[in-house]
Design a protein around this motif. Structure first.
Motif, PDB file in Angstrom:
ATOM      1  N   HIS A  58       0.817  -1.222   0.000  1.00  0.00           N
ATOM      2  CA  HIS A  58       0.000   0.000   0.000  1.00  0.00           C
ATOM      3  C   HIS A  58       0.850   1.272   0.000  1.00  0.00           C
ATOM      4  O   HIS A  58       0.313   2.372  -0.149  1.00  0.00           O
ATOM      5  CB  HIS A  58      -0.944   0.013   1.213  1.00  0.00           C
ATOM      6  CG  HIS A  58      -0.235   0.137   2.531  1.00  0.00           C
ATOM      7  ND1 HIS A  58       0.146  -0.968   3.264  1.00  0.00           N
ATOM      8  CD2 HIS A  58       0.165   1.226   3.233  1.00  0.00           C
ATOM      9  CE1 HIS A  58       0.737  -0.564   4.379  1.00  0.00           C
ATOM     10  NE2 HIS A  58       0.770   0.756   4.374  1.00  0.00           N
ATOM     11  N   ARG A  59       2.164   1.127   0.104  1.00  0.00           N
ATOM     12  CA  ARG A  59       3.056   2.286   0.032  1.00  0.00           C
ATOM     13  C   ARG A  59       3.460   2.600  -1.398  1.00  0.00           C
ATOM     14  O   ARG A  59       4.161   3.582  -1.639  1.00  0.00           O
ATOM     15  CB  ARG A  59       4.313   2.049   0.873  1.00  0.00           C
ATOM     16  CG  ARG A  59       4.101   2.027   2.365  1.00  0.00           C
ATOM     17  CD  ARG A  59       5.425   1.822   3.086  1.00  0.00           C
ATOM     18  NE  ARG A  59       6.426   2.792   2.628  1.00  0.00           N
ATOM     19  CZ  ARG A  59       7.692   2.484   2.381  1.00  0.00           C
ATOM     20  NH1 ARG A  59       8.118   1.238   2.498  1.00  0.00           N
ATOM     21  NH2 ARG A  59       8.548   3.417   1.981  1.00  0.00           N
ATOM     22  N   VAL A  60       3.021   1.789  -2.353  1.00  0.00           N
ATOM     23  CA  VAL A  60       3.421   1.947  -3.752  1.00  0.00           C
ATOM     24  C   VAL A  60       2.258   2.487  -4.577  1.00  0.00           C
ATOM     25  O   VAL A  60       1.115   2.043  -4.431  1.00  0.00           O
ATOM     26  CB  VAL A  60       3.897   0.603  -4.344  1.00  0.00           C
ATOM     27  CG1 VAL A  60       4.259   0.765  -5.818  1.00  0.00           C
ATOM     28  CG2 VAL A  60       5.082   0.051  -3.554  1.00  0.00           C
ATOM     29  N   ALA A  61       2.558   3.440  -5.440  1.00  0.00           N
ATOM     30  CA  ALA A  61       1.597   3.909  -6.447  1.00  0.00           C
ATOM     31  C   ALA A  61       2.175   3.551  -7.811  1.00  0.00           C
ATOM     32  O   ALA A  61       3.263   3.997  -8.165  1.00  0.00           O
ATOM     33  CB  ALA A  61       1.364   5.409  -6.330  1.00  0.00           C
ATOM     34  N   LYS A  62       1.459   2.747  -8.569  1.00  0.00           N
ATOM     35  CA  LYS A  62       1.927   2.310  -9.892  1.00  0.00           C
ATOM     36  C   LYS A  62       1.070   2.977 -10.960  1.00  0.00           C
ATOM     37  O   LYS A  62      -0.151   2.989 -10.877  1.00  0.00           O
ATOM     38  CB  LYS A  62       1.863   0.778  -9.997  1.00  0.00           C
ATOM     39  CG  LYS A  62       0.506   0.204  -9.643  1.00  0.00           C
ATOM     40  CD  LYS A  62       0.494  -1.309  -9.581  1.00  0.00           C
ATOM     41  CE  LYS A  62      -0.920  -1.798  -9.278  1.00  0.00           C
ATOM     42  NZ  LYS A  62      -1.017  -3.259  -9.212  1.00  0.00           N
ATOM     43  N   LEU A  63       1.709   3.540 -11.964  1.00  0.00           N
ATOM     44  CA  LEU A  63       1.010   4.247 -13.027  1.00  0.00           C
ATOM     45  C   LEU A  63       1.503   3.750 -14.371  1.00  0.00           C
ATOM     46  O   LEU A  63       2.656   3.340 -14.516  1.00  0.00           O
ATOM     47  CB  LEU A  63       1.222   5.761 -12.915  1.00  0.00           C
ATOM     48  CG  LEU A  63       0.623   6.413 -11.661  1.00  0.00           C
ATOM     49  CD1 LEU A  63       1.678   6.516 -10.565  1.00  0.00           C
ATOM     50  CD2 LEU A  63       0.056   7.793 -11.979  1.00  0.00           C
ATOM     51  N   SER A  64       0.614   3.763 -15.348  1.00  0.00           N
ATOM     52  CA  SER A  64       0.970   3.287 -16.678  1.00  0.00           C
ATOM     53  C   SER A  64       0.224   4.077 -17.731  1.00  0.00           C
ATOM     54  O   SER A  64      -0.653   4.884 -17.425  1.00  0.00           O
ATOM     55  CB  SER A  64       0.656   1.792 -16.808  1.00  0.00           C
ATOM     56  OG  SER A  64      -0.728   1.544 -16.628  1.00  0.00           O
ATOM     57  N   GLY A  65       0.580   3.826 -19.002  1.00  0.00           N
ATOM     58  CA  GLY A  65      -0.061   4.509 -20.113  1.00  0.00           C
ATOM     59  C   GLY A  65      -0.959   3.575 -20.889  1.00  0.00           C
ATOM     60  O   GLY A  65      -1.895   2.993 -20.344  1.00  0.00           O
ATOM     61  N   ILE A  66      -0.645   3.360 -22.171  1.00  0.00           N
ATOM     62  CA  ILE A  66      -1.424   2.474 -23.030  1.00  0.00           C
ATOM     63  C   ILE A  66      -0.460   1.539 -23.751  1.00  0.00           C
ATOM     64  O   ILE A  66       0.617   1.942 -24.174  1.00  0.00           O
ATOM     65  CB  ILE A  66      -2.247   3.268 -24.064  1.00  0.00           C
ATOM     66  CG1 ILE A  66      -3.248   4.191 -23.360  1.00  0.00           C
ATOM     67  CG2 ILE A  66      -2.981   2.335 -25.013  1.00  0.00           C
ATOM     68  CD1 ILE A  66      -4.321   3.484 -22.553  1.00  0.00           C
ATOM     69  N   GLY A  67      -0.856   0.290 -23.917  1.00  0.00           N
ATOM     70  CA  GLY A  67      -0.036  -0.689 -24.617  1.00  0.00           C
ATOM     71  C   GLY A  67       0.047  -1.985 -23.845  1.00  0.00           C
ATOM     72  O   GLY A  67      -0.453  -2.095 -22.718  1.00  0.00           O
ATOM     73  N   CYS A  68       0.682  -2.989 -24.439  1.00  0.00           N
ATOM     74  CA  CYS A  68       0.846  -4.273 -23.748  1.00  0.00           C
ATOM     75  C   CYS A  68       1.556  -4.080 -22.419  1.00  0.00           C
ATOM     76  O   CYS A  68       1.168  -4.654 -21.399  1.00  0.00           O
ATOM     77  CB  CYS A  68       1.653  -5.243 -24.620  1.00  0.00           C
ATOM     78  SG  CYS A  68       0.812  -5.780 -26.126  1.00  0.00           S
ATOM     79  N   SER A  69       2.604  -3.259 -22.431  1.00  0.00           N
ATOM     80  CA  SER A  69       3.373  -3.013 -21.207  1.00  0.00           C
ATOM     81  C   SER A  69       2.508  -2.378 -20.131  1.00  0.00           C
ATOM     82  O   SER A  69       2.648  -2.686 -18.945  1.00  0.00           O
ATOM     83  CB  SER A  69       4.548  -2.089 -21.518  1.00  0.00           C
ATOM     84  OG  SER A  69       4.075  -0.869 -22.059  1.00  0.00           O
ATOM     85  N   SER A  70       1.630  -1.502 -20.533  1.00  0.00           N
ATOM     86  CA  SER A  70       0.833  -0.759 -19.562  1.00  0.00           C
ATOM     87  C   SER A  70      -0.309  -1.581 -18.970  1.00  0.00           C
ATOM     88  O   SER A  70      -1.003  -1.115 -18.068  1.00  0.00           O
ATOM     89  CB  SER A  70       0.294   0.517 -20.207  1.00  0.00           C
ATOM     90  OG  SER A  70       1.361   1.382 -20.560  1.00  0.00           O
ATOM     91  N   LYS A  71      -0.488  -2.798 -19.482  1.00  0.00           N
ATOM     92  CA  LYS A  71      -1.426  -3.719 -18.844  1.00  0.00           C
ATOM     93  C   LYS A  71      -0.801  -4.406 -17.639  1.00  0.00           C
ATOM     94  O   LYS A  71      -1.490  -4.875 -16.745  1.00  0.00           O
ATOM     95  CB  LYS A  71      -1.877  -4.790 -19.849  1.00  0.00           C
ATOM     96  CG  LYS A  71      -2.677  -4.264 -21.020  1.00  0.00           C
ATOM     97  CD  LYS A  71      -2.938  -5.359 -22.043  1.00  0.00           C
ATOM     98  CE  LYS A  71      -3.772  -6.500 -21.483  1.00  0.00           C
ATOM     99  NZ  LYS A  71      -4.062  -7.525 -22.503  1.00  0.00           N
ATOM    100  N   THR A  72       0.549  -4.480 -17.626  1.00  0.00           N
ATOM    101  CA  THR A  72       1.219  -5.327 -16.643  1.00  0.00           C
ATOM    102  C   THR A  72       1.068  -4.889 -15.196  1.00  0.00           C
ATOM    103  O   THR A  72       1.141  -5.745 -14.311  1.00  0.00           O
ATOM    104  CB  THR A  72       2.717  -5.471 -16.980  1.00  0.00           C
ATOM    105  OG1 THR A  72       3.356  -4.197 -16.949  1.00  0.00           O
ATOM    106  CG2 THR A  72       2.904  -6.088 -18.358  1.00  0.00           C
TER     107      THR A  72
END
Length: 228
Positions: A58-72
């Motif tokens: 709960h100390r981590v914030a994970k952010l992503s964009g669009i693409g196969c990688s951003s699903k992970t």
């Protein structure tokens, strides 16, 4: 493709860290990526790194964009904070979140299309501004979700499955990150966990912009002799 749910029961001798967490506590949903995709190996490396570092999810914030990688990010740290942004805009959203709450550990996950093409300006300014984050690019040289077009990191001379030759010079995100002032920069391979896990651990311990470019072969579009 058929997926089997993970069993809920754990063996009594399942390893735990000093927080009492098992590796399962750092995992997420079942992956829906192609079987053998290198991105799943990167997810597993993130899981192991956070387990070893004894980070509370709960100390981590994970952010992503669009693409196969951003699903992970859905496949690791299921109990962490998360946000899936628009294409190429992850660094800006992460920057805003980091300004609002400096107590979290920020993990940005992106792809070569997401960061080196439409989002290259966002990537550049995040490095230049020294945002405190771990930024992982899962680099396979293609747009996997839109049927395998070359991305901006694809090698010159590489051929697509349709026989198209890439005549463009590739963008080197590592060189760009170094030029723009990133204070932790590395390149690794998704299949080399002995190298990748320590690099992720080092990035997550680092204060400042930490960037890792992970070469992650696409088993669907770059699995032929013409691909480099």
């Amino acid at each position: 493709m058929t997926y089997f749910a993970k069993p809920r029961l754990l063996r009594p001798d399942t390893p735990r860290n000093s927080l009492g967490y098992t590796r399962r506590d750092y995992e997420g949903a079942i992956s829906t990526l192609c079987a053998g995709c290198g991105h799943d190996s990167i997810s597993a490396a993130v899981v192991q790194a956070c387990f070893d570092l004894e980070i509370e999810p709960h100390r981590v914030a994970k952010l992503s964009g669009i693409g196969c990688s951003s699903k992970t990010p859905d496949y690791f740290l299921g109990n962490s904070h998360g946000f899936n942004t628009t294409h190429g805009r992850m660094p800006s959203v992460l920057t805003g979140a980091a300004l609002a709450n400096r107590d979290l550990l920020y993990l940005g996950v992106s792809g070569d299309g997401d960061s080196a093409s439409i989002g290259i300006g966002q990537f550049a300014h995040a490095m230049r501004r020294g945002v405190n984050m771990t930024y992982i690019v899962e680099n396979n040289g293609v747009y996997g979700l839109t049927k395998g077009q070359f991305s901006a990191t694809a090698d010159k001379g590489s051929k697509s499955k349709r026989g198209v030759v890439n005549n463009d010079t590739p963008i080197d995100l590592v060189a760009l990150a170094l030029q723009l002032g990133a204070s932790y920069v590395a390149r690794s391979f998704s299949g080399d966990k002995e190298q990748l896990i320590p690099l992720i651990k080092g990035a997550m311990r680092h204060r400042g912009p930490a960037f890792i470019d992970v070469i992650s072969p696409c088993v669907t579009f770059n699995n032929h002799a013409g691909s480099t």
